[in-house]
Scaffold this motif. Structure first.
Motif, PDB file in Angstrom:
ATOM      1  N   ILE A   1      53.670  70.424  39.732  1.00  0.00           N
ATOM      2  CA  ILE A   1      52.538  70.517  39.234  1.00  0.00           C
ATOM      3  C   ILE A   1      51.837  71.905  39.680  1.00  0.00           C
ATOM      4  O   ILE A   1      51.082  71.887  40.731  1.00  0.00           O
ATOM      5  CB  ILE A   1      51.476  69.265  39.669  1.00  0.00           C
ATOM      6  CG1 ILE A   1      52.334  68.117  39.011  1.00  0.00           C
ATOM      7  CG2 ILE A   1      50.259  69.381  38.967  1.00  0.00           C
ATOM      8  CD1 ILE A   1      51.921  67.018  39.518  1.00  0.00           C
ATOM      9  N   PRO A   2      51.792  73.107  39.127  1.00  0.00           N
ATOM     10  CA  PRO A   2      51.236  74.320  39.506  1.00  0.00           C
ATOM     11  C   PRO A   2      49.731  74.400  39.679  1.00  0.00           C
ATOM     12  O   PRO A   2      48.975  75.159  40.330  1.00  0.00           O
ATOM     13  CB  PRO A   2      51.977  75.458  39.040  1.00  0.00           C
ATOM     14  CG  PRO A   2      52.424  74.707  37.703  1.00  0.00           C
ATOM     15  CD  PRO A   2      52.605  73.398  37.981  1.00  0.00           C
ATOM     16  N   GLN A   3      49.219  73.509  38.670  1.00  0.00           N
ATOM     17  CA  GLN A   3      47.646  73.614  38.607  1.00  0.00           C
ATOM     18  C   GLN A   3      47.422  72.124  38.177  1.00  0.00           C
ATOM     19  O   GLN A   3      47.757  71.471  37.139  1.00  0.00           O
ATOM     20  CB  GLN A   3      47.208  74.284  37.475  1.00  0.00           C
ATOM     21  CG  GLN A   3      45.864  74.457  37.728  1.00  0.00           C
ATOM     22  CD  GLN A   3      45.167  75.538  36.734  1.00  0.00           C
ATOM     23  OE1 GLN A   3      45.518  75.730  35.610  1.00  0.00           O
ATOM     24  NE2 GLN A   3      44.122  76.299  37.130  1.00  0.00           N
ATOM     25  N   ALA A   4      46.001  71.570  38.950  1.00  0.00           N
ATOM     26  CA  ALA A   4      45.514  70.117  38.634  1.00  0.00           C
ATOM     27  C   ALA A   4      44.269  70.469  38.959  1.00  0.00           C
ATOM     28  O   ALA A   4      44.058  70.709  40.076  1.00  0.00           O
ATOM     29  CB  ALA A   4      46.396  69.081  39.396  1.00  0.00           C
ATOM     30  N   PHE A   5      43.179  70.011  38.113  1.00  0.00           N
ATOM     31  CA  PHE A   5      41.653  69.852  38.453  1.00  0.00           C
ATOM     32  C   PHE A   5      41.377  68.890  37.533  1.00  0.00           C
ATOM     33  O   PHE A   5      41.766  68.535  36.369  1.00  0.00           O
ATOM     34  CB  PHE A   5      41.011  71.227  38.564  1.00  0.00           C
ATOM     35  CG  PHE A   5      41.134  71.899  36.965  1.00  0.00           C
ATOM     36  CD1 PHE A   5      40.245  71.678  36.310  1.00  0.00           C
ATOM     37  CD2 PHE A   5      42.220  72.782  36.769  1.00  0.00           C
ATOM     38  CE1 PHE A   5      40.077  72.260  34.684  1.00  0.00           C
ATOM     39  CE2 PHE A   5      41.960  73.165  35.565  1.00  0.00           C
ATOM     40  CZ  PHE A   5      41.180  73.179  34.622  1.00  0.00           C
ATOM     41  N   ILE A   6      40.124  68.426  37.826  1.00  0.00           N
ATOM     42  CA  ILE A   6      39.198  67.271  37.192  1.00  0.00           C
ATOM     43  C   ILE A   6      38.197  68.496  36.756  1.00  0.00           C
ATOM     44  O   ILE A   6      37.400  68.725  37.760  1.00  0.00           O
ATOM     45  CB  ILE A   6      38.852  66.350  38.082  1.00  0.00           C
ATOM     46  CG1 ILE A   6      39.986  65.383  38.260  1.00  0.00           C
ATOM     47  CG2 ILE A   6      37.694  65.474  37.234  1.00  0.00           C
ATOM     48  CD1 ILE A   6      39.800  64.398  39.284  1.00  0.00           C
ATOM     49  N   LEU A   7      37.445  68.502  35.710  1.00  0.00           N
ATOM     50  CA  LEU A   7      36.592  69.383  35.301  1.00  0.00           C
ATOM     51  C   LEU A   7      35.147  68.779  35.554  1.00  0.00           C
ATOM     52  O   LEU A   7      35.218  67.458  34.949  1.00  0.00           O
ATOM     53  CB  LEU A   7      36.684  69.956  33.769  1.00  0.00           C
ATOM     54  CG  LEU A   7      35.677  70.765  33.506  1.00  0.00           C
ATOM     55  CD1 LEU A   7      35.889  71.985  34.255  1.00  0.00           C
ATOM     56  CD2 LEU A   7      35.730  71.146  31.719  1.00  0.00           C
ATOM     57  N   GLY A   8      34.373  69.131  36.454  1.00  0.00           N
ATOM     58  CA  GLY A   8      33.325  68.417  36.701  1.00  0.00           C
ATOM     59  C   GLY A   8      32.279  69.203  35.733  1.00  0.00           C
ATOM     60  O   GLY A   8      32.271  69.924  34.746  1.00  0.00           O
ATOM     61  N   PRO A   9      30.869  69.147  36.089  1.00  0.00           N
ATOM     62  CA  PRO A   9      29.714  69.571  35.555  1.00  0.00           C
ATOM     63  C   PRO A   9      29.512  70.928  35.641  1.00  0.00           C
ATOM     64  O   PRO A   9      30.254  71.539  36.308  1.00  0.00           O
ATOM     65  CB  PRO A   9      28.499  68.814  36.254  1.00  0.00           C
ATOM     66  CG  PRO A   9      28.907  68.463  37.518  1.00  0.00           C
ATOM     67  CD  PRO A   9      30.408  68.394  37.652  1.00  0.00           C
ATOM     68  N   ASP A  10      28.579  71.462  35.044  1.00  0.00           N
ATOM     69  CA  ASP A  10      28.232  73.074  35.272  1.00  0.00           C
ATOM     70  C   ASP A  10      27.626  73.234  36.750  1.00  0.00           C
ATOM     71  O   ASP A  10      27.145  72.012  37.279  1.00  0.00           O
ATOM     72  CB  ASP A  10      27.135  73.317  34.037  1.00  0.00           C
ATOM     73  CG  ASP A  10      27.461  73.489  32.728  1.00  0.00           C
ATOM     74  OD1 ASP A  10      28.784  73.382  32.686  1.00  0.00           O
ATOM     75  OD2 ASP A  10      26.682  73.619  31.808  1.00  0.00           O
ATOM     76  N   SER A  11      27.806  74.159  37.117  1.00  0.00           N
ATOM     77  CA  SER A  11      27.280  74.344  38.158  1.00  0.00           C
ATOM     78  C   SER A  11      25.741  73.832  38.719  1.00  0.00           C
ATOM     79  O   SER A  11      24.885  74.218  37.558  1.00  0.00           O
ATOM     80  CB  SER A  11      27.290  75.911  38.925  1.00  0.00           C
ATOM     81  OG  SER A  11      26.948  76.008  40.215  1.00  0.00           O
ATOM     82  N   GLY A  12      25.270  73.016  39.648  1.00  0.00           N
ATOM     83  CA  GLY A  12      24.093  72.631  39.784  1.00  0.00           C
ATOM     84  C   GLY A  12      23.806  71.338  38.880  1.00  0.00           C
ATOM     85  O   GLY A  12      22.715  70.838  39.345  1.00  0.00           O
ATOM     86  N   ALA A  13      24.778  70.701  38.178  1.00  0.00           N
ATOM     87  CA  ALA A  13      24.486  69.612  37.458  1.00  0.00           C
ATOM     88  C   ALA A  13      25.509  68.655  38.131  1.00  0.00           C
ATOM     89  O   ALA A  13      26.012  68.698  39.023  1.00  0.00           O
ATOM     90  CB  ALA A  13      25.017  69.747  35.968  1.00  0.00           C
ATOM     91  N   GLN A  14      25.407  67.260  37.339  1.00  0.00           N
ATOM     92  CA  GLN A  14      26.422  66.444  37.943  1.00  0.00           C
ATOM     93  C   GLN A  14      26.880  65.544  36.762  1.00  0.00           C
ATOM     94  O   GLN A  14      26.262  65.473  35.717  1.00  0.00           O
ATOM     95  CB  GLN A  14      25.468  65.550  38.983  1.00  0.00           C
ATOM     96  CG  GLN A  14      24.446  64.597  38.010  1.00  0.00           C
ATOM     97  CD  GLN A  14      23.942  63.573  38.857  1.00  0.00           C
ATOM     98  OE1 GLN A  14      24.311  63.607  40.542  1.00  0.00           O
ATOM     99  NE2 GLN A  14      22.902  62.770  38.873  1.00  0.00           N
ATOM    100  N   LEU A  15      27.949  64.938  36.837  1.00  0.00           N
ATOM    101  CA  LEU A  15      28.626  63.808  36.025  1.00  0.00           C
ATOM    102  C   LEU A  15      27.946  62.538  36.545  1.00  0.00           C
ATOM    103  O   LEU A  15      28.100  62.184  37.801  1.00  0.00           O
ATOM    104  CB  LEU A  15      30.149  63.670  36.126  1.00  0.00           C
ATOM    105  CG  LEU A  15      30.719  64.915  35.894  1.00  0.00           C
ATOM    106  CD1 LEU A  15      32.356  64.866  36.035  1.00  0.00           C
ATOM    107  CD2 LEU A  15      30.424  65.467  34.398  1.00  0.00           C
TER     108      LEU A  15
END
Length: 181
Positions: free
Chosen positions: A43-57
Motif C-alpha cells: 500500500i504505497p499511499q493511504a490517507f483519509i481526506l479531512g476538511p479544508d485547512s482550518g475547518a473540521q469534519l
C-alpha cells in the motif's frame, strides 16, 4: 573527475537509500521493517481526506478513505472489509478486486471506502488505525493519516458535511494620528 562517482560509494549498505522509504506524506504500509506486507500486499499511499485547512469534519460525519494497493502475490485477492475500531464504521461500496501486480486506487473515480459515523470531529493531522481484511492476505493493519484538503489534495472533492474554515475578519488598526506622536 572520479571524485563525484566515488563519493556516492561511501554511503555503504547502511545508507538511507537502502531502507524502506515513503516519498509522500500520506501513510505507507511497512511491516517487519520492509515495504509492504509479507503476505503479498503493498500500500504505497493511504490517507483519509479531512476538511479544508482550518475547518473540521463534524462528529457523526464521514470521511473518504483513499488507498493505492498492489497485490504482489501470484493470485488475485480481494479487499473485503475495513475496520476503524471505535472511531466509526467503514462502508465498503463493493469488495475491491486486486489482480496480481496491478495498482488499484480505491478513490477513483469516486471513493469506494468511506469512514462513517465519526465518534469525534477530525481537523486533519490525526492518525487512524485501519484493519484491512483481504480474502487471501488476511488482516493487514496500518496507521493512516487524516490529511487536510490543501496543497496537492485541494482538488479532491470535499468530505461530506465538512464545516467551512473560518473566514478571517479584518480588525481596525491604529493610525498615525491615533498614536499621539
Amino acid at each position: 573527475m572520479a571524485a563525484p562517482v566515488l563519493a556516492g560509494c561511501s554511503a555503504g549498505f547502511g545508507a538511507n537509500t537502502n531502507k524502506p522509504y515513503a516519498p509522500n506524506e500520506a501513510g505507507v504500509l511497512i511491516e517487519q521493517g520492509k515495504y509492504g506486507s509479507p503476505r503479498g500486499v503493498q500500500i504505497p499511499q493511504a490517507f483519509i481526506l479531512g476538511p479544508d485547512s482550518g475547518a473540521q469534519l463534524a462528529w457523526r460525519g464521514s470521511a473518504p478513505i483513499y488507498l493505492n494497493i498492489i497485490n504482489t502475490a501470484g493470485a488475485p485477492d480481494t479487499l473485503t472489509a475495513v475496520s476503524a475500531g471505535s472511531l466509526g464504521t467503514v462502508k465498503v461500496a463493493t469488495p475491491i478486486q486486486l489482480p496480481p501486480n496491478q495498482l488499484v486506487n480505491t478513490g477513483k473515480p469516486t471513493p469506494q471506502l468511506v469512514l462513517e459515523s465519526l465518534a469525534k470531529s477530525l481537523r486533519g493531522g490525526e492518525t487512524v488505525r485501519l484493519d484491512l481484511t483481504f480474502a487471501n492476505a488476511g488482516v493487514v493493519s496500518m496507521n493512516v493519516p487524516v490529511i487536510t484538503r490543501s496543497r496537492e489534495f485541494k482538488d479532491y472533492p470535499p468530505a461530506p458535511g465538512a464545516t467551512a474554515a473560518p473566514t478571517p475578519t479584518p480588525t481596525p488598526s491604529a493610525t498615525a494620528s491615533e498614536g499621539g506622536h
